[in-house]
Design a protein around this motif. Structure first.
Motif, PDB file in Angstrom:
ATOM      1  N   LEU A 132     -25.925  -7.844  44.124  1.00  0.00           N
ATOM      2  CA  LEU A 132     -26.965  -8.746  44.632  1.00  0.00           C
ATOM      3  C   LEU A 132     -27.800  -8.074  45.718  1.00  0.00           C
ATOM      4  O   LEU A 132     -29.036  -8.178  45.731  1.00  0.00           O
ATOM      5  N   ASN A 133     -27.140  -7.378  46.628  1.00  0.00           N
ATOM      6  CA  ASN A 133     -27.865  -6.744  47.733  1.00  0.00           C
ATOM      7  C   ASN A 133     -28.693  -5.555  47.263  1.00  0.00           C
ATOM      8  O   ASN A 133     -29.780  -5.286  47.800  1.00  0.00           O
ATOM      9  N   ILE A 134     -28.199  -4.841  46.267  1.00  0.00           N
ATOM     10  CA  ILE A 134     -28.970  -3.723  45.717  1.00  0.00           C
ATOM     11  C   ILE A 134     -30.183  -4.248  44.951  1.00  0.00           C
ATOM     12  O   ILE A 134     -31.272  -3.659  45.002  1.00  0.00           O
ATOM     13  N   ALA A 135     -30.016  -5.369  44.256  1.00  0.00           N
ATOM     14  CA  ALA A 135     -31.163  -5.981  43.577  1.00  0.00           C
ATOM     15  C   ALA A 135     -32.225  -6.398  44.594  1.00  0.00           C
ATOM     16  O   ALA A 135     -33.431  -6.221  44.362  1.00  0.00           O
ATOM     17  N   ASP A 136     -31.788  -6.938  45.729  1.00  0.00           N
ATOM     18  CA  ASP A 136     -32.744  -7.300  46.783  1.00  0.00           C
ATOM     19  C   ASP A 136     -33.455  -6.057  47.323  1.00  0.00           C
ATOM     20  O   ASP A 136     -34.665  -6.084  47.584  1.00  0.00           O
ATOM     21  N   ALA A 137     -32.697  -4.975  47.499  1.00  0.00           N
ATOM     22  CA  ALA A 137     -33.299  -3.736  47.985  1.00  0.00           C
ATOM     23  C   ALA A 137     -34.317  -3.200  46.984  1.00  0.00           C
ATOM     24  O   ALA A 137     -35.368  -2.672  47.368  1.00  0.00           O
ATOM     25  N   ALA A 138     -34.015  -3.341  45.699  1.00  0.00           N
ATOM     26  CA  ALA A 138     -34.951  -2.880  44.671  1.00  0.00           C
ATOM     27  C   ALA A 138     -36.252  -3.667  44.723  1.00  0.00           C
ATOM     28  O   ALA A 138     -37.335  -3.120  44.499  1.00  0.00           O
ATOM     29  N   ASP A 139     -36.154  -4.949  45.041  1.00  0.00           N
ATOM     30  CA  ASP A 139     -37.364  -5.772  45.159  1.00  0.00           C
ATOM     31  C   ASP A 139     -38.252  -5.312  46.308  1.00  0.00           C
ATOM     32  O   ASP A 139     -39.468  -5.525  46.292  1.00  0.00           O
ATOM     33  N   ARG A 140     -37.631  -4.704  47.319  1.00  0.00           N
ATOM     34  CA  ARG A 140     -38.396  -4.295  48.499  1.00  0.00           C
ATOM     35  C   ARG A 140     -39.014  -2.906  48.362  1.00  0.00           C
ATOM     36  O   ARG A 140     -39.730  -2.463  49.269  1.00  0.00           O
ATOM     37  N   VAL A 141     -38.729  -2.220  47.278  1.00  0.00           N
ATOM     38  CA  VAL A 141     -39.279  -0.876  47.083  1.00  0.00           C
ATOM     39  C   VAL A 141     -40.795  -0.970  46.966  1.00  0.00           C
ATOM     40  O   VAL A 141     -41.324  -1.725  46.147  1.00  0.00           O
ATOM     41  N   SER A 142     -41.489  -0.209  47.804  1.00  0.00           N
ATOM     42  CA  SER A 142     -42.953  -0.251  47.798  1.00  0.00           C
ATOM     43  C   SER A 142     -43.498   0.361  46.515  1.00  0.00           C
ATOM     44  O   SER A 142     -42.950   1.322  45.980  1.00  0.00           O
ATOM     45  N   GLY A 143     -44.574  -0.213  46.027  1.00  0.00           N
ATOM     46  CA  GLY A 143     -45.202   0.303  44.815  1.00  0.00           C
ATOM     47  C   GLY A 143     -44.667  -0.309  43.547  1.00  0.00           C
ATOM     48  O   GLY A 143     -45.299  -0.226  42.491  1.00  0.00           O
ATOM     49  N   GLY A 144     -43.486  -0.927  43.621  1.00  0.00           N
ATOM     50  CA  GLY A 144     -42.939  -1.610  42.461  1.00  0.00           C
ATOM     51  C   GLY A 144     -42.284  -0.709  41.435  1.00  0.00           C
ATOM     52  O   GLY A 144     -41.701  -1.198  40.469  1.00  0.00           O
ATOM     53  N   THR A 145     -42.369   0.609  41.598  1.00  0.00           N
ATOM     54  CA  THR A 145     -41.759   1.539  40.649  1.00  0.00           C
ATOM     55  C   THR A 145     -40.477   2.101  41.244  1.00  0.00           C
ATOM     56  O   THR A 145     -40.512   2.800  42.258  1.00  0.00           O
ATOM     57  N   PRO A 158     -37.374   4.496  41.779  1.00  0.00           N
ATOM     58  CA  PRO A 158     -37.002   5.882  41.474  1.00  0.00           C
ATOM     59  C   PRO A 158     -35.834   5.902  40.497  1.00  0.00           C
ATOM     60  O   PRO A 158     -35.071   4.931  40.390  1.00  0.00           O
ATOM     61  N   LEU A 159     -35.702   7.012  39.794  1.00  0.00           N
ATOM     62  CA  LEU A 159     -34.678   7.113  38.753  1.00  0.00           C
ATOM     63  C   LEU A 159     -33.263   6.852  39.277  1.00  0.00           C
ATOM     64  O   LEU A 159     -32.490   6.139  38.623  1.00  0.00           O
ATOM     65  N   PRO A 160     -32.864   7.393  40.448  1.00  0.00           N
ATOM     66  CA  PRO A 160     -31.513   7.100  40.939  1.00  0.00           C
ATOM     67  C   PRO A 160     -31.267   5.605  41.151  1.00  0.00           C
ATOM     68  O   PRO A 160     -30.165   5.112  40.897  1.00  0.00           O
ATOM     69  N   ALA A 161     -32.289   4.877  41.602  1.00  0.00           N
ATOM     70  CA  ALA A 161     -32.134   3.436  41.801  1.00  0.00           C
ATOM     71  C   ALA A 161     -31.981   2.724  40.461  1.00  0.00           C
ATOM     72  O   ALA A 161     -31.186   1.782  40.329  1.00  0.00           O
ATOM     73  N   ARG A 162     -32.729   3.160  39.452  1.00  0.00           N
ATOM     74  CA  ARG A 162     -32.602   2.563  38.117  1.00  0.00           C
ATOM     75  C   ARG A 162     -31.207   2.798  37.551  1.00  0.00           C
ATOM     76  O   ARG A 162     -30.589   1.897  36.986  1.00  0.00           O
ATOM     77  N   HIS A 163     -30.719   4.015  37.697  1.00  0.00           N
ATOM     78  CA  HIS A 163     -29.377   4.324  37.195  1.00  0.00           C
ATOM     79  C   HIS A 163     -28.322   3.470  37.894  1.00  0.00           C
ATOM     80  O   HIS A 163     -27.366   2.999  37.260  1.00  0.00           O
ATOM     81  N   LEU A 164     -28.496   3.274  39.188  1.00  0.00           N
ATOM     82  CA  LEU A 164     -27.535   2.474  39.950  1.00  0.00           C
ATOM     83  C   LEU A 164     -27.549   1.023  39.476  1.00  0.00           C
ATOM     84  O   LEU A 164     -26.493   0.412  39.258  1.00  0.00           O
ATOM     85  N   LEU A 165     -28.734   0.462  39.299  1.00  0.00           N
ATOM     86  CA  LEU A 165     -28.840  -0.919  38.834  1.00  0.00           C
ATOM     87  C   LEU A 165     -28.283  -1.078  37.420  1.00  0.00           C
ATOM     88  O   LEU A 165     -27.627  -2.080  37.105  1.00  0.00           O
ATOM     89  N   LEU A 166     -28.523  -0.094  36.573  1.00  0.00           N
ATOM     90  CA  LEU A 166     -27.981  -0.150  35.213  1.00  0.00           C
ATOM     91  C   LEU A 166     -26.455  -0.107  35.229  1.00  0.00           C
ATOM     92  O   LEU A 166     -25.791  -0.772  34.429  1.00  0.00           O
TER      93      LEU A 166
END
Length: 286
Positions: free
Chosen positions: A184-197, A199-207
């Motif tokens: 849940l907290n990582i999903a919130d952090a992903a929402d705060r990423v500027s630009g909306g895109t 990075p690949l490490p964040a995508r891998h972590l969420l997956l």
């Protein structure tokens, strides 16, 4: 830093309210334990507040240094924070005890610079040594999670000393609860990423989280140019649904263990755990 001050102030208010309730119930032992924790929390607040004042006093110098940094020749390496501060950033994001590998992975996904798990090997021992030589001298310490049964250090799990004791204890269900809370907290952090895109490490972590939480992925995900799609809303809903099944039982276990720890451990023990030699004795004491 402001959020840490807010958290400590909220904790002090909770402790003060609990002390009043214990006083009305004429539970002098509970009052004594709560007062000791309130004093520790106040010391942590004082140290952090002084650090915040120092930061404000040097803000002009920091601005100058930032301008100079922006004008550095290309290729010059960026300033890297000390390992303990990098770990503190990650643990603040996760808000749950975490192992070095996860800390390193989350840092790579959301923060600048590298943080190898090997750098964390001796960190806990260094933090305990620092605390015992000058208790309360730092605004926070990185300390191990404590096991709910033995009140001893949980192997390979780091926490922050300013967290409530209940948050730093792990029970039989805590690993799953922490995994879901981290999602849940990582999903919130992903929402705060500027630009909306992301990075690949964040995508891998969420997956990784989505694959290990039932119902967190679309029924038939189709890869795109950026990889498998990530539905943060679906991930949150699935994590919250499963968390509701375990949270109450886990919280009860940790709350009971925290009450026992406050009766049995000294200030250092509440941060770094009881010794393994006394673990069996502590477990047998109600």
């Amino acid at each position: 830093m402001q959020e840490h001050l807010d958290a400590l102030e909220e904790r002090m208010q909770q402790l003060q309210q609990a002390m009043r309730s214990a006083q009305l119930a004429r539970d002098s032992e509970q009052v004594r334990q709560l007062r000791a924790e309130l004093r520790r929390t106040q010391r942590a607040w004082d140290a952090l507040f002084e650090q915040a004042e120092d930061t404000e006093e040097t803000s002009a110098d920091d601005g100058t240094r930032r301008i100079l940094s922006e004008n550095k020749p290309a290729g010059q390496p960026p300033v890297v924070l000390p390992a303990r501060e990098q770990v503190h950033q990650v643990l603040t994001l996760l808000a749950v005890p975490a192992a070095p590998k996860l800390i390193s992975t989350v840092h790579e996904a959301f923060f600048a610079g590298a943080l190898a798990p090997s750098r964390l090997t001796s960190l806990r021992r260094d933090e305990e040594r620092s605390y015992r030589s000058a208790p309360g001298a730092r605004p926070y310490y990185l300390c191990p999670a404590l096991t709910s049964d033995l009140l001893s250090p949980a192997r390979g799990l780091l926490t922050v000393s300013t967290w409530p004791l209940e948050q730093r204890i792990v029970g039989p269900l805590s690993a799953r609860v922490h995994f879901l809370t981290g999602a849940l907290n990582i999903a919130d952090a992903a929402d705060r990423v500027s630009g909306g895109t992301l990075p690949l490490p964040a995508r891998h972590l969420l997956l990784h989280y989505a694959r290990n939480i039932p119902g967190a992925q679309p029924p038939a995900p189709h890869p795109t140019e950026a990889g498998l799609p990530i539905d943060l809303t679906l991930l949150r809903r699935a994590a919250q649904d499963e968390l509701a099944l375990h949270a109450t039982s886990d919280s009860t276990t940790r709350t009971q263990a925290a009450a026992r720890a406050r009766r049995q451990l000294d200030d250092a023990g509440l941060l770094f755990g009881g010794s393994f030699q006394s673990a069996r004795r502590l477990r047998s004491v109600p």
